[in-house]
Design a protein around this motif. Structure first.
Motif, PDB file in Angstrom:
ATOM      1  N   HIS A 118      48.734  40.267  32.784  1.00  0.00           N
ATOM      2  CA  HIS A 118      48.910  40.650  33.951  1.00  0.00           C
ATOM      3  C   HIS A 118      47.613  41.323  34.637  1.00  0.00           C
ATOM      4  O   HIS A 118      47.787  41.313  35.570  1.00  0.00           O
ATOM      5  CB  HIS A 118      49.163  42.107  33.146  1.00  0.00           C
ATOM      6  CG  HIS A 118      49.834  43.580  34.556  1.00  0.00           C
ATOM      7  ND1 HIS A 118      50.676  43.326  34.422  1.00  0.00           N
ATOM      8  CD2 HIS A 118      48.919  44.288  34.046  1.00  0.00           C
ATOM      9  CE1 HIS A 118      50.389  45.113  35.837  1.00  0.00           C
ATOM     10  NE2 HIS A 118      49.157  45.227  34.900  1.00  0.00           N
ATOM     11  N   CYS A 119      46.868  41.657  34.050  1.00  0.00           N
ATOM     12  CA  CYS A 119      44.923  41.967  34.460  1.00  0.00           C
ATOM     13  C   CYS A 119      44.645  40.901  34.965  1.00  0.00           C
ATOM     14  O   CYS A 119      44.117  40.967  36.800  1.00  0.00           O
ATOM     15  CB  CYS A 119      44.241  41.647  33.058  1.00  0.00           C
ATOM     16  SG  CYS A 119      42.418  42.525  33.997  1.00  0.00           S
ATOM     17  N   ALA A 120      44.697  38.963  35.049  1.00  0.00           N
ATOM     18  CA  ALA A 120      44.875  38.665  35.753  1.00  0.00           C
ATOM     19  C   ALA A 120      45.301  38.330  37.002  1.00  0.00           C
ATOM     20  O   ALA A 120      45.111  38.235  37.688  1.00  0.00           O
ATOM     21  CB  ALA A 120      44.410  36.477  34.723  1.00  0.00           C
ATOM     22  N   ASN A 121      46.458  38.692  37.168  1.00  0.00           N
ATOM     23  CA  ASN A 121      47.949  38.595  37.820  1.00  0.00           C
ATOM     24  C   ASN A 121      46.764  40.503  38.950  1.00  0.00           C
ATOM     25  O   ASN A 121      46.978  39.752  40.638  1.00  0.00           O
ATOM     26  CB  ASN A 121      48.644  38.813  38.067  1.00  0.00           C
ATOM     27  CG  ASN A 121      49.952  39.106  39.176  1.00  0.00           C
ATOM     28  OD1 ASN A 121      49.473  37.923  39.918  1.00  0.00           O
ATOM     29  ND2 ASN A 121      50.619  39.954  38.858  1.00  0.00           N
ATOM     30  N   PHE A 122      46.817  41.281  38.646  1.00  0.00           N
ATOM     31  CA  PHE A 122      46.087  42.003  39.573  1.00  0.00           C
ATOM     32  C   PHE A 122      44.588  41.955  39.303  1.00  0.00           C
ATOM     33  O   PHE A 122      44.697  42.298  40.658  1.00  0.00           O
ATOM     34  CB  PHE A 122      45.657  43.560  38.284  1.00  0.00           C
ATOM     35  CG  PHE A 122      45.208  44.598  39.025  1.00  0.00           C
ATOM     36  CD1 PHE A 122      45.544  45.640  39.440  1.00  0.00           C
ATOM     37  CD2 PHE A 122      43.673  44.713  37.992  1.00  0.00           C
ATOM     38  CE1 PHE A 122      45.178  46.759  39.699  1.00  0.00           C
ATOM     39  CE2 PHE A 122      43.407  45.667  39.173  1.00  0.00           C
ATOM     40  CZ  PHE A 122      43.767  46.666  39.423  1.00  0.00           C
ATOM     41  N   ASN A 123      44.180  40.746  39.319  1.00  0.00           N
ATOM     42  CA  ASN A 123      42.547  40.829  39.650  1.00  0.00           C
ATOM     43  C   ASN A 123      42.699  39.886  41.118  1.00  0.00           C
ATOM     44  O   ASN A 123      42.153  39.928  41.929  1.00  0.00           O
ATOM     45  CB  ASN A 123      41.530  40.661  38.852  1.00  0.00           C
ATOM     46  CG  ASN A 123      41.070  41.492  37.850  1.00  0.00           C
ATOM     47  OD1 ASN A 123      41.301  43.027  38.059  1.00  0.00           O
ATOM     48  ND2 ASN A 123      41.310  41.710  36.728  1.00  0.00           N
ATOM     49  N   LYS A 124      43.720  39.201  40.179  1.00  0.00           N
ATOM     50  CA  LYS A 124      43.810  38.558  41.872  1.00  0.00           C
ATOM     51  C   LYS A 124      43.999  38.922  43.254  1.00  0.00           C
ATOM     52  O   LYS A 124      44.071  38.853  44.325  1.00  0.00           O
ATOM     53  CB  LYS A 124      45.019  36.629  41.794  1.00  0.00           C
ATOM     54  CG  LYS A 124      45.143  36.085  42.500  1.00  0.00           C
ATOM     55  CD  LYS A 124      45.602  34.552  42.258  1.00  0.00           C
ATOM     56  CE  LYS A 124      45.765  34.006  42.473  1.00  0.00           C
ATOM     57  NZ  LYS A 124      46.545  34.362  44.413  1.00  0.00           N
ATOM     58  N   GLN A 125      45.252  39.342  43.218  1.00  0.00           N
ATOM     59  CA  GLN A 125      46.180  40.299  44.257  1.00  0.00           C
ATOM     60  C   GLN A 125      44.965  41.001  44.929  1.00  0.00           C
ATOM     61  O   GLN A 125      44.653  41.837  45.837  1.00  0.00           O
ATOM     62  CB  GLN A 125      47.168  40.973  43.515  1.00  0.00           C
ATOM     63  CG  GLN A 125      48.545  39.717  43.186  1.00  0.00           C
ATOM     64  CD  GLN A 125      49.601  40.613  43.094  1.00  0.00           C
ATOM     65  OE1 GLN A 125      50.253  42.125  43.576  1.00  0.00           O
ATOM     66  NE2 GLN A 125      50.713  39.870  42.030  1.00  0.00           N
ATOM     67  N   ILE A 126      43.851  41.993  43.440  1.00  0.00           N
ATOM     68  CA  ILE A 126      43.389  42.402  44.733  1.00  0.00           C
ATOM     69  C   ILE A 126      42.251  41.928  45.434  1.00  0.00           C
ATOM     70  O   ILE A 126      42.247  42.324  46.470  1.00  0.00           O
ATOM     71  CB  ILE A 126      42.195  43.625  43.735  1.00  0.00           C
ATOM     72  CG1 ILE A 126      43.566  44.473  42.866  1.00  0.00           C
ATOM     73  CG2 ILE A 126      41.304  43.780  44.085  1.00  0.00           C
ATOM     74  CD1 ILE A 126      43.685  45.935  43.493  1.00  0.00           C
ATOM     75  N   GLY A 182      39.688  41.052  48.783  1.00  0.00           N
ATOM     76  CA  GLY A 182      37.972  40.308  49.270  1.00  0.00           C
ATOM     77  C   GLY A 182      36.947  40.701  48.405  1.00  0.00           C
ATOM     78  O   GLY A 182      36.750  40.406  47.981  1.00  0.00           O
ATOM     79  N   ILE A 183      37.812  41.569  47.048  1.00  0.00           N
ATOM     80  CA  ILE A 183      37.109  42.677  45.719  1.00  0.00           C
ATOM     81  C   ILE A 183      36.525  41.406  44.931  1.00  0.00           C
ATOM     82  O   ILE A 183      38.347  41.457  44.289  1.00  0.00           O
ATOM     83  CB  ILE A 183      37.175  43.936  45.796  1.00  0.00           C
ATOM     84  CG1 ILE A 183      36.712  44.542  47.143  1.00  0.00           C
ATOM     85  CG2 ILE A 183      36.112  44.267  44.238  1.00  0.00           C
ATOM     86  CD1 ILE A 183      37.241  45.772  46.602  1.00  0.00           C
ATOM     87  N   ASN A 184      35.753  40.667  44.672  1.00  0.00           N
ATOM     88  CA  ASN A 184      36.397  39.891  43.680  1.00  0.00           C
ATOM     89  C   ASN A 184      35.196  39.953  42.322  1.00  0.00           C
ATOM     90  O   ASN A 184      34.370  39.388  41.657  1.00  0.00           O
ATOM     91  CB  ASN A 184      35.074  38.486  44.137  1.00  0.00           C
ATOM     92  CG  ASN A 184      35.314  37.267  43.576  1.00  0.00           C
ATOM     93  OD1 ASN A 184      36.387  36.790  42.367  1.00  0.00           O
ATOM     94  ND2 ASN A 184      34.330  35.809  43.686  1.00  0.00           N
ATOM     95  N   ARG A 185      35.495  40.814  42.218  1.00  0.00           N
ATOM     96  CA  ARG A 185      35.164  42.108  40.779  1.00  0.00           C
ATOM     97  C   ARG A 185      36.444  42.100  40.060  1.00  0.00           C
ATOM     98  O   ARG A 185      37.759  42.744  40.767  1.00  0.00           O
ATOM     99  CB  ARG A 185      34.266  42.316  40.680  1.00  0.00           C
ATOM    100  CG  ARG A 185      34.465  43.151  41.826  1.00  0.00           C
ATOM    101  CD  ARG A 185      33.203  44.519  41.960  1.00  0.00           C
ATOM    102  NE  ARG A 185      33.065  45.040  43.071  1.00  0.00           N
ATOM    103  CZ  ARG A 185      33.636  46.751  42.541  1.00  0.00           C
ATOM    104  NH1 ARG A 185      33.791  46.946  41.580  1.00  0.00           N
ATOM    105  NH2 ARG A 185      33.303  47.332  43.775  1.00  0.00           N
ATOM    106  N   ALA A 186      36.456  42.446  38.431  1.00  0.00           N
ATOM    107  CA  ALA A 186      37.468  43.666  37.931  1.00  0.00           C
ATOM    108  C   ALA A 186      37.539  44.986  38.181  1.00  0.00           C
ATOM    109  O   ALA A 186      36.381  45.099  37.912  1.00  0.00           O
ATOM    110  CB  ALA A 186      37.720  43.091  36.559  1.00  0.00           C
TER     111      ALA A 186
END
Length: 238
Positions: free
Chosen positions: A151-159, A164-168
């Motif tokens: 879920h966290c990986a999916n959240f970060n990818k969609q964000i 364009g924010i490439n951080r968690a």
């Protein structure tokens, strides 16, 4: 502070042509299921916080038995159209965005501080100290997922795909949102800007209202504080 008006509420929207959350797709009578949960959430909140108004904000006429139950326990029923943060039919988790619509409606209500709770919550204590925190902060609940959780990986990818924010970023859940009216007046326009950008880009998220909530929290992080002192989240799925 004792003269302040405080509202604890759940938000519930229903429309036959709009999708509910993926976790209730197999449920036939979704309204009854949500109303049963809302009854527990709202009545427990009122019992533990008798000096606060407690309400359900909804776009439907409630079933008579639940309307009577809420009236018996001094739970207010506030009707509000789903006329903002609405992506239209067939959007994943589309009905979940009604929580943001209900938050916006609170700007027109006569309350100094508000707390939005999901319907699958139970309140066991007074929230007096929470209201004190709302003098200075937007209180959001960090769901505390480590990066390796899907879920966290999916959240970060969609964000990242959207912004364009490439951080968690911190993944705040939509189950607990509290603030005073002044901060709400600042928070809602930020959420609306994100919503409008999503529509312009035709961006589809599977994260529901949390997607907008977390991006808005990042923009207003100087005001945001973790509400983990007031809520604990129990996962019932994988």
């Amino acid at each position: 502070m004792n003269d302040e008006k405080k509202l604890i509420f759940c938000a519930y929207a229903h429309k036959n042509s709009m999708e509910s959350g993926a976790n209730v797709l197999a449920v036939q009578d979704k309204i009854t299921m949500y109303m049963r949960n809302a009854a527990v959430a709202l009545i427990s909140a009122k019992k533990s916080n008798p000096d606060c108004d407690v309400a359900i904000i909804t776009n439907i006429e409630l079933p008579e038995d639940f309307a009577a139950l809420f009236e018996l326990h001094n739970i207010l029923i506030i009707k509000a159209d789903f006329d903002s943060f609405n992506f239209g039919d067939n959007y994943p988790w589309g009905l979940a965005f009604y929580k943001l619509c209900a938050l916006k409606k609170c700007l027109d209500l006569n309350y100094d501080k508000i707390l939005l709770l999901d319907t699958d919550t139970y309140t066991q204590n007074s929230l007096d100290d929470l209201w004190e925190e709302c003098d200075d902060y937007i209180m959001l609940y960090d769901i505390n997922h480590r990066l390796s959780i899907p879920h966290c990986a999916n959240f970060n990818k969609q964000i990242t795909d959207f912004s364009g924010i490439n951080r968690a970023l911190t993944n705040y859940g939509g189950a607990f949102v509290a603030m005073n009216k002044s901060l709400l007046g600042k928070f809602i326009p930020v959420c609306e800007n994100i919503f409008n950008e999503m529509k312009a880009k035709e961006f589809v998220t599977t994260l529901g209202d949390e997607f907008i909530l977390c991006l808005a929290a990042e923009q207003m992080k100087q005001y945001v504080k973790n509400a983990s002192g007031y809520m604990y989240r129990f996962e019932t799925g994988p």
